[in-house]
Design an enzyme around this catalytic site. Structure first.
Site, PDB file in Angstrom:
ATOM      1  N   ASP A  46      24.228  54.551 -32.797  1.00 22.85           N
ATOM      2  CA  ASP A  46      25.019  53.178 -32.374  1.00 22.85           C
ATOM      3  C   ASP A  46      24.841  52.266 -33.384  1.00 22.85           C
ATOM      4  O   ASP A  46      23.393  51.739 -33.350  1.00 22.85           O
ATOM      5  CB  ASP A  46      24.927  53.003 -30.777  1.00 22.85           C
ATOM      6  N   ASP A  47      25.496  51.722 -34.140  1.00 19.16           N
ATOM      7  CA  ASP A  47      25.788  50.314 -34.665  1.00 19.16           C
ATOM      8  C   ASP A  47      24.440  50.625 -36.084  1.00 19.16           C
ATOM      9  O   ASP A  47      23.996  49.621 -36.398  1.00 19.16           O
ATOM     10  CB  ASP A  47      25.173  49.241 -34.043  1.00 19.16           C
ATOM     11  N   CYS A  86      33.162  50.918 -31.095  1.00 18.23           N
ATOM     12  CA  CYS A  86      32.610  52.225 -30.160  1.00 18.23           C
ATOM     13  C   CYS A  86      33.228  52.917 -29.852  1.00 18.23           C
ATOM     14  O   CYS A  86      33.222  54.168 -30.233  1.00 18.23           O
ATOM     15  CB  CYS A  86      31.502  51.504 -29.331  1.00 18.23           C
ATOM     16  N   ARG A  90      34.062  56.946 -31.381  1.00 21.17           N
ATOM     17  CA  ARG A  90      33.493  58.266 -30.575  1.00 21.17           C
ATOM     18  C   ARG A  90      34.694  59.168 -30.247  1.00 21.17           C
ATOM     19  O   ARG A  90      34.667  60.248 -30.454  1.00 21.17           O
ATOM     20  CB  ARG A  90      32.780  57.788 -29.147  1.00 21.17           C
ATOM     21  N   LYS A 139      24.528  58.137 -25.302  1.00 23.87           N
ATOM     22  CA  LYS A 139      25.514  57.469 -24.834  1.00 23.87           C
ATOM     23  C   LYS A 139      27.131  57.951 -24.787  1.00 23.87           C
ATOM     24  O   LYS A 139      27.309  58.517 -26.014  1.00 23.87           O
ATOM     25  CB  LYS A 139      25.633  55.919 -26.006  1.00 23.87           C
ATOM     26  N   HIS A 141      30.528  56.606 -23.446  1.00 23.77           N
ATOM     27  CA  HIS A 141      31.383  55.444 -23.858  1.00 23.77           C
ATOM     28  C   HIS A 141      33.077  55.622 -24.072  1.00 23.77           C
ATOM     29  O   HIS A 141      33.602  55.268 -25.027  1.00 23.77           O
ATOM     30  CB  HIS A 141      30.940  54.558 -25.053  1.00 23.77           C
ATOM     31  N   SER A 164      28.243  51.009 -23.567  1.00 25.36           N
ATOM     32  CA  SER A 164      26.959  50.427 -24.329  1.00 25.36           C
ATOM     33  C   SER A 164      25.830  49.690 -23.255  1.00 25.36           C
ATOM     34  O   SER A 164      26.280  49.015 -22.363  1.00 25.36           O
ATOM     35  CB  SER A 164      27.520  48.988 -25.147  1.00 25.36           C
ATOM     36  N   HIS A 233      21.933  49.785 -31.428  1.00 22.92           N
ATOM     37  CA  HIS A 233      22.714  48.612 -30.481  1.00 22.92           C
ATOM     38  C   HIS A 233      21.788  47.756 -30.078  1.00 22.92           C
ATOM     39  O   HIS A 233      20.867  48.100 -29.308  1.00 22.92           O
ATOM     40  CB  HIS A 233      23.711  49.312 -29.793  1.00 22.92           C
ATOM     41  N   ASP A 285      28.245  55.439 -35.628  1.00 23.91           N
ATOM     42  CA  ASP A 285      29.493  55.126 -35.148  1.00 23.91           C
ATOM     43  C   ASP A 285      30.366  54.143 -35.958  1.00 23.91           C
ATOM     44  O   ASP A 285      31.517  53.872 -35.808  1.00 23.91           O
ATOM     45  CB  ASP A 285      29.565  54.916 -33.558  1.00 23.91           C
ATOM     46  N   ASN A 286      29.525  53.125 -36.480  1.00 26.27           N
ATOM     47  CA  ASN A 286      30.232  52.001 -37.318  1.00 26.27           C
ATOM     48  C   ASN A 286      28.841  51.287 -38.027  1.00 26.27           C
ATOM     49  O   ASN A 286      27.756  51.402 -37.672  1.00 26.27           O
ATOM     50  CB  ASN A 286      30.874  50.988 -36.517  1.00 26.27           C
ATOM     51  N   LYS A 306      30.184  45.602 -38.384  1.00 27.24           N
ATOM     52  CA  LYS A 306      30.890  45.997 -37.186  1.00 27.24           C
ATOM     53  C   LYS A 306      31.995  45.150 -36.962  1.00 27.24           C
ATOM     54  O   LYS A 306      32.160  44.104 -37.207  1.00 27.24           O
ATOM     55  CB  LYS A 306      30.007  46.248 -36.253  1.00 27.24           C
TER      56      LYS A 306
END
Length: 486
Positions: A46-47, A86, A90, A139, A141, A164, A233, A285-286, A306
């Site tokens: 994540d991130d 996010c 996904r 996660k 989401h 998140s 994240h 994811d980004n 992001k």
């Protein structure tokens, strides 16, 4: 007497040799997965920014397990998340579709009535149909309502956070957002509440423990293990074992712990004799949430981060390793995306594609060493609800005039508090040559009108297909998200 015992002895010897030959041919009495049923381990972080691995230039800490994975497999340098936010990202990963094709936008809140439509087929559902055990630890989401949780989307086992972990009562912008308590979910039921940063500091280790246990439990059958770690994240939190280990503070500590997690899972594969029959994929994811300053990762020199359609928002690390199938030590500079994961895994594992149309293309030939193939020709950068903000073909990228997020010109935050940014900066239309200008600084439209025409034609095709909110146009082939009550 000698003759009496010699003949039986010869028969017994012949029988032993025959059995040994059969044993060798079958690989022993232990049942082994067929060549079309490799295990799959998919890390989705994540991130995590392009520059957050030491093999991509990170400093102040190292990621030795990920660096080794890059050495033993293939490292991609122009790999894009399907959208720089996010939930949308996904949805794309698990369905092989642009997120706006399946009606998924932005980052879903805790009480959202929206989720990934159960009518869409995920990687987990396709592999489960093939006889795979499927598990997600991390996660989700993609909808926190019961009908949207992982066990309704093809996963046998689930442990992790439903969205998140900044969507909780301790959010730094609590004046603008009042969130309910955050609970870990096991199966489909809430368990432990994540109340404090100390609780959050256990996320990486508890997820790793569950993932390792899943491998042990399913070592005698093919499995799909999805590990979408919630960190880095914000809010950042590292376990006591890793606090203070890096030279750059908490972000480095978190990255070292995530690298440790990858190492633990890779080690378990080897200990169970599964290493050579397992595809391992690592990506994000980004890009990084840059206004968090020292708690944000690195975009590796690419523009923005992001929540933007510039490369810093979309370009992420990607490593793929499968000993004996994916040649080691390769670097691939071709345009590829998370949309490719589903069709590639499906082909490698011998299962079908979803019944509904998807946007990903398989890159199996490229993975196996055929450098002459170019699986993806172009890519569309969508953001907000359904706004086409850019289109890329090869190294050429045309950005359309649009309002959007920018971090530039704002002092970043510190110590877990965000700095300011704006969501309404007006970006002009511009053409960038990413081969010569990966930072997207020099508009070369005037020198390349033919390139602009080609990219605009592609954009028109995308608008007819999926629509474009910027032009107030509806597409023909979008599908609805799931909704509570439907």
């Amino acid at each position: 007497m000698t003759w009496i015992y010699r003949k039986p002895f010869l028969k017994i010897t012949f029988f032993i040799v025959l059995i040994a030959g059969v044993w060798s041919a079958l690989g022993g009495w232990v049942a082994r997965p067929a060549a079309t049923t490799p295990n799959v381990v998919l890390f989705f972080i994540d991130d995590l920014g392009y520059g957050d691995l030491s093999c991509n230039g990170a400093s102040g800490y190292t990621t030795p397990n990920l660096d080794q994975m890059a050495t033993e497999g293939i490292r991609f340098t122009s790999f894009l998340a399907a959208q720089a936010v996010c939930s949308a990202s996904r949805a794309a990963l698990l369905t092989g579709c642009y997120p706006n094709r399946v009606g998924m936008f932005g980052a879903l809140g805790p009480n959202s009535p929206i989720g990934l439509n159960p009518d869409e087929e995920t990687i987990a559902e396709l592999l489960k149909e093939k006889g795979y055990a499927t598990g997600i630890f991390g996660k989700w989401h993609l909808g926190s309502q019961a009908k949207f949780l992982p066990q309704q989307q093809g996963f046998d086992d689930y442990y992790g956070v439903p969205y998140s972990h900044d969507m909780w009562p301790l959010h730094p912008n609590q004046a603008q957002a009042h969130y309910p308590p955050l609970y870990l979910i096991e199966g489909s039921a809430p368990t432990q509440e994540v109340k404090t940063l100390e609780d959050a500091s256990q996320l990486t280790s508890s997820i790793t423990e569950r993932a390792v246990g899943f491998i042990r439990k399913h070592k005698k059958e093919p499995f799909f293990l999805y590990v979408p770690h919630p960190l880095p994240h914000v809010p950042l939190a590292a376990s006591r074992r890793f606090r203070g280990k890096s030279a750059i503070g908490l972000l480095g500590d978190v990255m070292m712990e995530l690298d440790w997690s990858v190492g633990q899972i890779m080690q378990e594969l080897k200990q169970q004799g599964l290493d050579k029959n397992t595809i391992v994929i690592f990506t994000s994811d980004n890009g990084p949430w840059l206004n968090y300053g020292d708690h944000a990762g690195s975009a590796g020199g690419f523009r923005e981060g992001k929540g933007t359609s510039f490369e810093g928002g979309h370009r992420v690390p990607c490593l793929i390793r499968w000993p004996g199938v994916v040649p080691a030590g390769r670097v691939c500079n071709k345009l590829l995306t998370t949309l490719e994961i589903l069709p590639t895994v499906a082909k490698l594992c011998g299962t079908r594609l979803p019944k509904k149309s998807i946007d990903g293309v398989d890159m199996v030939a490229l993975l196996k060493g055929d450098e002459t193939v170019t699986p993806r020709d172009h890519f569309f950068y969508y953001y907000r609800k359904n706004s086409l903000e850019a289109v890329r073909k090869g190294d050429w990228k045309l950005v359309f005039a649009h309002p959007g997020r920018t971090y530039e010109g704002f002092l970043p935050g510190k110590g877990g508090q965000p700095g300011p940014s704006t969501e309404e900066h007006e970006f002009p239309t511009a053409l960038y040559d990413l081969r010569r200008d990966p930072g997207e600084r020099y508009d070369v439209r005037e020198q390349n009108p033919k390139i602009v025409a080609v990219l605009e034609k592609l954009a028109e095709e995308a608008r007819a297909d999926l629509g474009d909110d910027l032009q107030k146009r509806a597409g023909k082939n979008g599908r609805p998200a799931g909704r509570v009550g439907n």
